[in-house]
Design an enzyme around this catalytic site. Structure first.
Site, PDB file in Angstrom:
ATOM      1  N   GLY A 131       0.812  -1.202   0.000  1.00  0.00           N
ATOM      2  CA  GLY A 131       0.000   0.000   0.000  1.00  0.00           C
ATOM      3  C   GLY A 131       0.850   1.257   0.000  1.00  0.00           C
ATOM      4  N   PHE A 132       0.200   2.391   0.095  1.00  0.00           N
ATOM      5  CA  PHE A 132       0.865   3.683   0.019  1.00  0.00           C
ATOM      6  C   PHE A 132       1.856   3.878   1.171  1.00  0.00           C
ATOM      7  CE2 PHE A 132       0.112   8.288   1.386  1.00  0.00           C
ATOM      8  CZ  PHE A 132       1.240   8.757   0.732  1.00  0.00           C
ATOM      9  N   ASP A 145       0.790  -8.629   2.285  1.00  0.00           N
ATOM     10  CA  ASP A 145      -0.343  -7.905   1.720  1.00  0.00           C
ATOM     11  C   ASP A 145      -1.219  -8.898   0.968  1.00  0.00           C
ATOM     12  OD1 ASP A 145      -1.984  -5.945   0.180  1.00  0.00           O
ATOM     13  OD2 ASP A 145      -0.463  -4.512   0.849  1.00  0.00           O
ATOM     14  N   GLY A 184      -3.665  -3.024  -2.323  1.00  0.00           N
ATOM     15  CA  GLY A 184      -2.243  -2.790  -2.539  1.00  0.00           C
ATOM     16  C   GLY A 184      -1.835  -3.062  -3.976  1.00  0.00           C
ATOM     17  N   VAL A 235      -4.241 -11.050   6.459  1.00  0.00           N
ATOM     18  CA  VAL A 235      -3.985 -11.137   7.903  1.00  0.00           C
ATOM     19  C   VAL A 235      -5.227 -11.483   8.705  1.00  0.00           C
ATOM     20  CG1 VAL A 235      -2.028  -9.550   7.813  1.00  0.00           C
ATOM     21  CG2 VAL A 235      -4.331  -8.645   8.279  1.00  0.00           C
ATOM     22  N   GLY A 259      -1.502 -11.920  18.618  1.00  0.00           N
ATOM     23  CA  GLY A 259      -1.094 -13.270  19.010  1.00  0.00           C
ATOM     24  C   GLY A 259       0.303 -13.599  18.512  1.00  0.00           C
ATOM     25  N   TYR A 283     -15.091   1.853   8.930  1.00  0.00           N
ATOM     26  CA  TYR A 283     -13.669   2.220   9.057  1.00  0.00           C
ATOM     27  C   TYR A 283     -13.391   2.836  10.417  1.00  0.00           C
ATOM     28  CZ  TYR A 283      -9.133   4.271   7.837  1.00  0.00           C
ATOM     29  OH  TYR A 283      -7.806   4.622   7.805  1.00  0.00           O
ATOM     30  N   THR A 305      -2.378  11.895   4.918  1.00  0.00           N
ATOM     31  CA  THR A 305      -1.009  11.778   4.433  1.00  0.00           C
ATOM     32  C   THR A 305      -1.038  11.657   2.912  1.00  0.00           C
ATOM     33  OG1 THR A 305      -0.373  10.680   6.486  1.00  0.00           O
ATOM     34  CG2 THR A 305       1.120  10.437   4.627  1.00  0.00           C
TER      35      THR A 305
END
Length: 328
Positions: free
Chosen positions: A11-12, A32, A37, A58, A103, A146, A176
């Protein structure tokens, strides 16, 4: 050689973090699932001896062989176009994803830094926003997938920190920008620059009086780097406190690009925050950090990046086909 796992590596922000840590001599493991991405962001790292890439989601069990010293969790859709198209994945990556990574960090005795966001403040009732403000968030709005996911992620991280004594860090990232942003991902800067390059009028939502504060990517990465190696465990705002209205910013983009487009106005999306300005007193005091790149310099570099993209990228309306992901 210290080993670090960076999720959202293609990603960025994640790709710039991979650059920084690889250049600092870390062994970087990028991860990723490539829903949002882009491998082009990290292709240049693949030949390096201190970088490897794992194509993995993930939200499923995460396994890393060998020792691991640090984890940076930057996997998440981060633009309105993405998290409105894939709301369930947005919720899962900051709930199931952070649970899996906590974890892993516990098992490896690794320090973990999470990418939270200024969106935890919602449409703020205080200005500027400091870390002790609890926010004004609509949990059931479209944006809630989100905003609330990131708030839960902070809670889960602090629970592991307190209960298990784990080393954790929380960065609240404000807007950003810079090279490697996706041109048509719905965020303000790539949206405006993309419209200007295509000769379209610039779209401002509402009356344009809402404000944002834009931090250049080099400054953001430096702040995150310092936070990871600090001893501070509560959230820290990382952003540029220089505030500007969206209407005035649209005018700056028109001037920068040398175009003569008009500004057109459309209705404001539900729960779009009216003010965004970080209070960075903690970052200054604890990290000795503040942004160095002014907006005119950062925007010039960003514009040069977008201007040199291939024509097919400029005219692409959406980044990817999300149809296979929406109902999971």
């Amino acid at each position: 050689m210290d080993r670090i796992l960076i999720t959202g590596a293609a990603g960025f922000i994640g790709s710039h973090l991979c650059d920084r840590f690889a250049n600092e001599g870390f062994y970087v493991i990028g991860m990723d699932n490539l829903i949002t991405g882009d491998m082009r962001n990290i292709d240049h790292l693949l030949p390096r001896d201190n970088f490897e890439f794992h194509h993995h989601d993930v939200t499923k069990f995460v396994h890393i062989s060998g020792e691991l010293d640090y984890i940076l969790h930057f996997a998440s859709p981060a633009s309105p176009i993405d998290y409105l198209k894939i709301p369930i994945q947005t919720l899962k990556v900051s709930s199931l994803g952070i649970h899996n990574l906590l974890g892993l960090a516990k098992d490896k005795k690794a320090r973990l830094l999470i990418a939270s966001t200024s969106e935890v403040y919602g449409d703020p009732l205080v200005h500027p926003q400091s870390e002790d403000y609890y926010g004004n968030v609509n949990t059931i709005s479209p944006r809630g997938v989100y905003d609330e996911a990131k708030r839960f992620q902070e809670s889960m991280t602090m629970a592991y920190h307190r209960f298990h004594g784990m080393e954790t860090r929380i960065a609240r990232i404000f807007n950003t920008y810079g090279p490697r942003m996706r041109l048509n991902d719905g965020r303000v800067i790539p949206a405006f620059i993309g419209q200007a390059l295509r000769g379209e009028d610039l779209t401002v939502f509402g009356d344009g009086s809402q404000t944002r504060s834009f931090c250049y990517i080099e400054d953001q990465v430096e702040g995150l780097y310092r936070l990871l190696f600090s001893d501070y465990t509560d959230p820290v705002n990382i952003g540029n406190p220089e505030e500007i209205s969206i209407r005035d910013f649209a005018g700056e983009v028109i001037k920068l690009t040398g175009t003569d487009q008009k500004i057109i106005y459309k209705p404001l999306p539900q729960d779009d925050p009216m003010q965004r300005q970080p209070d960075i007193a903690k970052a200054r005091e604890i990290l000795g950090w503040e942004p160095k790149v002014n907006r005119s310099e950062g925007m010039r570099k960003t514009y040069e990046y977008f201007k040199n993209l291939p024509p097919e990228e400029l005219n692409k309306k959406e980044h990817k086909d999300f149809s296979s992901h929406i109902k999971r």
